[in-house]
Design a protein around this motif. Structure first.
Motif, PDB file in Angstrom:
ATOM      1  N   VAL A 279      -1.838   1.170  -2.932  1.00  0.00           N
ATOM      2  CA  VAL A 279      -1.672   0.682  -1.566  1.00  0.00           C
ATOM      3  C   VAL A 279      -0.235   0.263  -1.241  1.00  0.00           C
ATOM      4  N   THR A 283       1.272   3.447   1.062  1.00  0.00           N
ATOM      5  CA  THR A 283       1.365   2.842   2.388  1.00  0.00           C
ATOM      6  C   THR A 283       2.794   2.904   2.922  1.00  0.00           C
ATOM      7  N   ILE A 293       0.314   0.104  10.243  1.00  0.00           N
ATOM      8  CA  ILE A 293       0.103  -0.595   8.971  1.00  0.00           C
ATOM      9  C   ILE A 293      -1.262  -1.266   8.886  1.00  0.00           C
ATOM     10  N   VAL A 296      -3.901   1.590   8.086  1.00  0.00           N
ATOM     11  CA  VAL A 296      -3.802   2.286   6.794  1.00  0.00           C
ATOM     12  C   VAL A 296      -3.815   1.328   5.610  1.00  0.00           C
ATOM     13  N   LEU A 297      -3.617   0.041   5.860  1.00  0.00           N
ATOM     14  CA  LEU A 297      -3.624  -0.923   4.751  1.00  0.00           C
ATOM     15  C   LEU A 297      -4.827  -1.857   4.851  1.00  0.00           C
TER      16      LEU A 297
END
Length: 332
Positions: A279, A283, A293, A296-297
């Motif tokens: 991650v 990322t 962000i 996707v995180l």
């Protein structure tokens, strides 16, 4: 649960810094491997694009890409990611599709597809060595990618969130009109790839030195318990979450064969890592492309916890005999 915080005043020993400098050339071997994959794949994709083969192949990917609201041409880029890895697919993102037609939502959803399912031949082979069946865990990763992408597509469409044009920090390749422009852009992309790799290497090493990585791994234990992952399996899953499947599943192989981690815990750990791993490194890469962000995180990790928790509940109704016969391969 009390988690010891990393000491901000903790100094970096000079010997450790020197050691990182000495090991930095290790990046060259990684970079050379990526270079040998990325360059020919990108050139072949450009040839196919100029011959009209991409437009001819696009309808094949259309049904899948329609599920997540993406141009069908990006199906080829995702297929590349699944086979050779994210670095092989990244240069295709802005070369297969005009960047001016993409929104932040589009790049975010495509990033999600790559983050969930990439480098499958290598990563799934490692997971298989830990015990879980390659077929079922591969299906879970691809289904997770499409499931999360489907949810995001409808969320973004309904709310208009992230509908602004994408403004990436890094454009690997985009709309070269001549072969000289294409190779110039490819050369620049390869240089930036090396710079990014070195930067990621240093960030991860410094995080380890100051104790931040250990702190994050311990802090994740309560969250992993919600996904049904406990004890030593949780610690190894946290390693995979931050450092990647090669590390997390690699350690699980040893622990699974020793019997210290049960087969069901190994399966859940590998399922979780399939949904969320690397991650930090991955990322940062997709953020440079313009992805959001939080999606996707944060959203990805939340999805991984919920999805793995559901899998854990479903596994309760599966007998040990059926589980070991269909979902797990015990090693001698």
């Amino acid at each position: 649960m009390l988690v010891k915080r990393p000491d901000p005043a903790r100094s970096l020993p000079v010997s450790k810094i020197i050691d990182i400098f000495r090991r930095t050339p290790e990046i060259f071997s990684i970079y050379w491997m990526l270079f040998r994959i990325t360059v020919p794949v990108t050139i072949l994709a450009e040839v196919a694009s100029r011959l009209g083969l991409i437009e001819w192949m696009a309808p094949v990917f259309s049904p899948v890409m329609n599920l997540v609201g993406l141009p069908p041409e990006l199906g080829l880029a995702w297929l590349t990611a699944m086979i050779v890895g994210m670095w092989g697919a990244v240069p295709l993102l802005f070369s297969l599709v005009d960047i001016s037609t993409l929104s932040i939502a589009d790049v975010t959803i495509f990033s999600v597809l790559m983050l969930f399912a990439h480098g499958l031949p290598i990563e799934q082979k490692i997971i298989q060595q830990a015990g879980p069946g390659m077929t079922i865990t591969t299906v879970l990763r691809i289904a997770g990618a499409l499931g999360y992408g489907f949810i995001l597509h409808h969320l973004f469409t309904a709310t208009g969130w992230l509908s602004a044009p994408v403004d990436p920090v890094w454009i690997p390749l985009s709309g070269a009109t001549t072969w000289s422009d294409f190779f110039l852009g490819l050369g620049e992309a390869m240089i930036w790839m090396f710079v990014i790799l070195v930067g990621l290497f240093w960030v991860l090493e410094i995080m380890k030195l100051i104790g931040l990585m250990d702190f994050l791994m311990r802090a994740l234990s309560p969250m992993l318990r919600l996904a049904g992952i406990k004890g030593e399996a949780g610690e190894l899953t946290a390693i995979g979450l931050f450092l990647g499947i090669s590390y997390g599943a690699g350690f699980l192989v040893k622990e699974a064969r020793s019997g210290r981690v049960s087969p069901r815990q190994v399966f859940l750990s590998c399922a979780f890592m399939g949904f969320a791993h690397s991650v930090i490194e991955d990322t940062i890469l997709v953020l440079a492309l313009g992805a959001d962000i939080y999606t996707v995180l944060v959203g990805r990790v939340i999805f991984a916890v919920i999805a793995t928790g559901i899998i854990a509940l479903l596994l309760r109704s599966v007998s040990d005999t059926t589980f070991l016969a269909t979902l797990y391969r015990q090693k001698a």
